[in-house]
Design a protein around this motif. Structure first.
Motif, short mmCIF file in Angstrom:
data_model
loop_
_atom_site.label_atom_id
_atom_site.label_comp_id
_atom_site.label_asym_id
_atom_site.label_seq_id
_atom_site.Cartn_x
_atom_site.Cartn_y
_atom_site.Cartn_z
N THR A 93 41.62 66.28 68.32
CA THR A 93 41.82 66.44 69.76
C THR A 93 42.77 67.60 70.01
N ILE B 134 45.24 68.88 73.25
CA ILE B 134 45.77 68.40 74.54
C ILE B 134 46.16 69.59 75.41
N LEU C 167 41.41 57.56 71.77
CA LEU C 167 41.72 58.94 72.16
C LEU C 167 42.98 59.04 73.00
N ARG C 168 43.14 58.15 73.96
CA ARG C 168 44.31 58.19 74.85
C ARG C 168 45.61 58.06 74.05
N ALA D 50 46.28 61.23 72.05
CA ALA D 50 46.84 62.30 72.87
C ALA D 50 48.34 62.11 73.06
N PRO E 288 47.90 61.11 79.76
CA PRO E 288 46.53 61.59 79.64
C PRO E 288 45.77 61.35 80.94
N VAL F 86 39.31 63.30 79.35
CA VAL F 86 38.67 64.20 78.38
C VAL F 86 37.82 65.15 79.21
N SER G 6 34.19 68.11 75.05
CA SER G 6 34.01 67.63 73.68
C SER G 6 32.93 68.48 73.05
N PHE H 70 37.76 66.72 70.96
CA PHE H 70 37.93 66.23 72.31
C PHE H 70 39.07 67.00 72.95
N TYR I 121 41.61 67.06 75.89
CA TYR I 121 42.17 66.08 76.82
C TYR I 121 43.13 66.78 77.78
N CYS J 246 46.12 66.62 80.23
CA CYS J 246 47.27 65.72 80.31
C CYS J 246 48.30 66.27 81.29
#
Length: 142
Positions: free
Chosen positions: A13, A15, A49-50, A53, A67, A70, A73, A91, A93, A95
């Motif tokens: 991921t 961010i 995922l959350r 992040a 977060p 997303v 991806s 992914f 994300y 935030c």
């Protein structure tokens, strides 16, 4: 010379931490041929995922974030900035910044800066970062 086949698929991921002015935090990464990148890392087995992040923000840049969503991806196969075989699902994300003073992980990054997304697209960017920022710029223009 043929590109070696990766031995596994990694889930990663990136961010996109956005401050109150709408700027995004980018870090410069010597391991990625000095490309600018969104802070990021690999997901751990069983990690949502959350939570990934939130963990990555703390580990990579010492920030507390919330977060939002997303926003991108995709798949990467042997991106040009890596010097090793790589096959990954990523992914991106978006935030929000809660608090903290940016303190990048010195093993991964040698500098950081906040950029408006459109300005960031003019930099030498890591592949996943470029795709996430392009998506963010399109979302902003709607």
């Amino acid at each position: 010379m043929a590109t070696p086949t990766p031995k596994r698929i990694e889930a990663v991921t990136r961010i996109a931490v956005q401050n109150d002015e709408g700027a995004i935090l980018l870090c410069r990464c010597p391991k990625l041929k000095n490309a600018w990148t969104l802070p990021g890392g690999s997901l751990q087995p069983g990690e949502p995922l959350r939570k990934a992040a939130i963990r990555i923000a703390k580990e990579e840049v010492n920030l507390n974030i919330h977060p939002i969503a997303v926003i991108r991806s995709g798949e990467m196969l042997n991106p040009k900035e890596l010097s090793r075989a790589f096959h990954g699902i990523y992914f991106g994300y978006l935030c929000g910044l809660q608090r903290g003073k940016v303190a990048p992980n010195e093993k991964a990054y040698d500098m950081y800066a906040w950029f408006q997304p459109a300005k960031a697209l003019t930099l030498q960017l890591e592949s996943i970062t470029k795709e996430v920022l392009q998506t963010l710029t399109v979302r902003k223009s709607r």
